[in-house]
Design a protein around this motif. Structure first.
Motif, PDB file in Angstrom:
ATOM      1  N   LEU A 166      11.915  19.605  24.010  1.00  0.00           N
ATOM      2  CA  LEU A 166      10.722  20.213  24.586  1.00  0.00           C
ATOM      3  C   LEU A 166      11.058  21.323  25.581  1.00  0.00           C
ATOM      4  O   LEU A 166      10.160  21.937  26.158  1.00  0.00           O
ATOM      5  CB  LEU A 166       9.865  19.143  25.268  1.00  0.00           C
ATOM      6  CG  LEU A 166       9.212  18.120  24.327  1.00  0.00           C
ATOM      7  CD1 LEU A 166       8.497  17.042  25.140  1.00  0.00           C
ATOM      8  CD2 LEU A 166       8.236  18.792  23.370  1.00  0.00           C
ATOM      9  N   GLY A 167      12.343  21.553  25.813  1.00  0.00           N
ATOM     10  CA  GLY A 167      12.756  22.654  26.670  1.00  0.00           C
ATOM     11  C   GLY A 167      13.016  22.293  28.110  1.00  0.00           C
ATOM     12  O   GLY A 167      13.257  23.183  28.938  1.00  0.00           O
ATOM     13  N   CYS A 168      12.988  20.999  28.432  1.00  0.00           N
ATOM     14  CA  CYS A 168      13.255  20.585  29.807  1.00  0.00           C
ATOM     15  C   CYS A 168      14.749  20.615  30.107  1.00  0.00           C
ATOM     16  O   CYS A 168      15.582  20.445  29.217  1.00  0.00           O
ATOM     17  CB  CYS A 168      12.738  19.164  30.043  1.00  0.00           C
ATOM     18  SG  CYS A 168      10.979  18.930  29.744  1.00  0.00           S
ATOM     19  N   SER A 169      15.076  20.817  31.374  1.00  0.00           N
ATOM     20  CA  SER A 169      16.438  20.596  31.853  1.00  0.00           C
ATOM     21  C   SER A 169      16.580  19.096  32.098  1.00  0.00           C
ATOM     22  O   SER A 169      15.784  18.506  32.838  1.00  0.00           O
ATOM     23  CB  SER A 169      16.672  21.378  33.149  1.00  0.00           C
ATOM     24  OG  SER A 169      17.929  21.041  33.705  1.00  0.00           O
ATOM     25  N   VAL A 170      17.582  18.469  31.465  1.00  0.00           N
ATOM     26  CA  VAL A 170      17.654  17.005  31.458  1.00  0.00           C
ATOM     27  C   VAL A 170      19.000  16.531  31.978  1.00  0.00           C
ATOM     28  O   VAL A 170      20.054  16.999  31.530  1.00  0.00           O
ATOM     29  CB  VAL A 170      17.435  16.451  30.036  1.00  0.00           C
ATOM     30  CG1 VAL A 170      17.575  14.927  30.025  1.00  0.00           C
ATOM     31  CG2 VAL A 170      16.071  16.862  29.498  1.00  0.00           C
ATOM     32  N   SER A 171      18.957  15.569  32.887  1.00  0.00           N
ATOM     33  CA  SER A 171      20.142  14.826  33.310  1.00  0.00           C
ATOM     34  C   SER A 171      19.970  13.380  32.857  1.00  0.00           C
ATOM     35  O   SER A 171      18.897  12.788  33.027  1.00  0.00           O
ATOM     36  CB  SER A 171      20.316  14.871  34.828  1.00  0.00           C
ATOM     37  OG  SER A 171      20.560  16.189  35.271  1.00  0.00           O
ATOM     38  N   LEU A 172      21.017  12.834  32.273  1.00  0.00           N
ATOM     39  CA  LEU A 172      21.007  11.452  31.781  1.00  0.00           C
ATOM     40  C   LEU A 172      22.054  10.683  32.569  1.00  0.00           C
ATOM     41  O   LEU A 172      23.247  11.011  32.522  1.00  0.00           O
ATOM     42  CB  LEU A 172      21.316  11.433  30.284  1.00  0.00           C
ATOM     43  CG  LEU A 172      21.332  10.088  29.557  1.00  0.00           C
ATOM     44  CD1 LEU A 172      20.008   9.350  29.704  1.00  0.00           C
ATOM     45  CD2 LEU A 172      21.659  10.297  28.074  1.00  0.00           C
ATOM     46  N   VAL A 173      21.598   9.658  33.310  1.00  0.00           N
ATOM     47  CA  VAL A 173      22.452   8.953  34.264  1.00  0.00           C
ATOM     48  C   VAL A 173      22.609   7.497  33.842  1.00  0.00           C
ATOM     49  O   VAL A 173      21.616   6.836  33.506  1.00  0.00           O
ATOM     50  CB  VAL A 173      21.837   9.015  35.680  1.00  0.00           C
ATOM     51  CG1 VAL A 173      22.739   8.305  36.689  1.00  0.00           C
ATOM     52  CG2 VAL A 173      21.588  10.455  36.099  1.00  0.00           C
TER      53      VAL A 173
END
Length: 397
Positions: A166-173
């Motif tokens: 969807l175009g989001c900046s994503v961090s996966l923790v």
């Protein structure tokens, strides 16, 4: 035991399938289906994929048509929460004081999302379990430049993939070493990690969450235990689930990691369980509780048959799948990090592949990466506990 009134608590896949099996196999008495949500039964796996991405509208996740549900000739008590069980008096107690009597009971209340001990009341902090959760998160992602997903299991990894698409900046923790490592072991989890990195996810494994930052009641960031702070307009907490058994605490039924049942899915005479809430004794694999869609359907059928006196041990080959970006991972059996591992087809580093897990010279699980046809063949090998493919030993992880 002759049944005249059966109550099903839980109106999702397991409960619905149990009700349908009861009718299909001859139960003609009074059938009551209790659901905490106001929705008729719907499918949950699309919530973190097609619904979250906006490809499906809510009505598409309905499990049955209204006509099919009407044909069950059941009393539907939707929007009603079970708060207690009088096992001796054979009645389910609802919020508000109503008692619903039964002589046969199916417990199919599923799970509830686990939450962090802080920050869940902040605007912008979400969990994802039901349809309302999915729609709220979908709306939030439309205007969220920065998203942090806490937890890199099935749900977290799928939601992170959708947010990136969807175009989001994503961090996966995640505090573990790689996404889905607990479910798939280190080799395939490493490939999942690379998949997310290639799609631009900021992957923070072996890292815990220490707290949130906020402004005027809205989350603005996530503080990690290494001192890093990640900006976030939206946070999804996807740290697993707990079986919904709180309403059974004073019932006298055996509870542990779920409602404890025997190999027939029976917790007590005339009381059975199915789906995510059920912990039962698998004849080959020992005590299990499985939170996967196919198990809910199969166990709903098995539990209903036990109520009707058709007692056959419930011994499925566990199956799960996940869709992330353009990848479908399918697994049969119980993959584990400490099992032998071998690739039997394809390239585990670059292309589609199929792999097996084993113990004591036998295949115990199989996983495929974009190889659906091979997945069906692996299922048969897992069912048969086929001999270990020594010719593939060089590919061992």
């Amino acid at each position: 035991m002759t049944l005249s009134r059966v109550v099903v608590v839980g109106a999702s896949a397991a409960g619905l399938t149990a009700a349908e099996t009861l009718r299909r196999e001859g139960f003609s008495g009074q059938l009551t289906i209790i659901g905490e949500e106001r929705h008729l039964p719907y499918d949950r796996p699309p919530l973190s994929k097609q619904v979250l991405k906006g490809e499906w509208q809510p009505e598409r996740v309905a499990l049955r048509t209204r006509e099919a549900l009407d044909a069950l000739d059941a009393e539907w008590l939707l929007g009603h929460r079970a708060v207690g069980l009088d096992a001796a008096g054979r009645a389910v107690e609802l919020a508000g004081g109503t008692r619903v009597p039964f002589d046969g009971l199916v417990v199919a209340t599923g799970v509830r999302p686990r939450r962090l001990p802080f920050g869940q009341d902040l605007a912008g902090v979400h969990v994802l379990r039901d349809l309302e959760d999915a729609l709220a998160l979908r709306e939030a992602l439309r205007s969220a430049p920065s998203v942090v997903v806490v937890g890199a299991g099935f749900l977290g990894a799928e939601a992170a993939a959708v947010a990136r698409e969807l175009g989001c900046s994503v961090s996966l923790v995640d505090p573990l070493s790689a996404p889905m490592v607990r479910q798939l072991g280190p080799v395939i989890a490493g490939r999942v990690a690379r998949l997310h990195l290639e799609h631009g996810v900021d992957l923070r494994c072996s890292t815990g969450v220490a707290g949130f930052t906020e402004e005027q009641g809205r989350v603005t960031g996530v503080r990690l235990d290494d001192g890093t702070e990640l900006a976030a307009q939206v946070v999804l907490v996807a740290i697993g689930s707990a079986p919904a058994v709180e309403w059974l605490r004073d019932s006298g039924l055996p509870l542990g990691d779920g409602l404890l049942c025997d190999e027939y899915c029976e917790a007590a005479p005339g009381i059975v369980a199915a789906g995510d809430v059920a912990s039962w004794v698998h004849p080959d694999l020992g005590r299990l509780r499985i939170e996967h869609r196919m198990n809910a359907t199969e166990q709903g059928m098995a539990a209903a048959r036990t109520l009707l006196g058709h007692r056959v041990p419930f011994a499925p080959v566990p199956y799960f799948w996940t869709d992330q970006y353009d990848v479908k991972i399918q697994a049969y059996g119980r993959p584990s990090a400490d099992a032998d591992f071998a690739v039997v087809s394809g390239d585990r580093d670059e292309g589609p592949f199929a792999a097996v897990y084993g113990q004591d010279g036998r295949i115990t699980a199989g996983v495929t990466w974009n190889m659906p046809r091979e997945a069906r063949a692996l299922r048969a090998r897992v069912m048969e506990r086929a001999p270990w493919p020594h010719e593939a030993a060089a590919a061992r992880g």
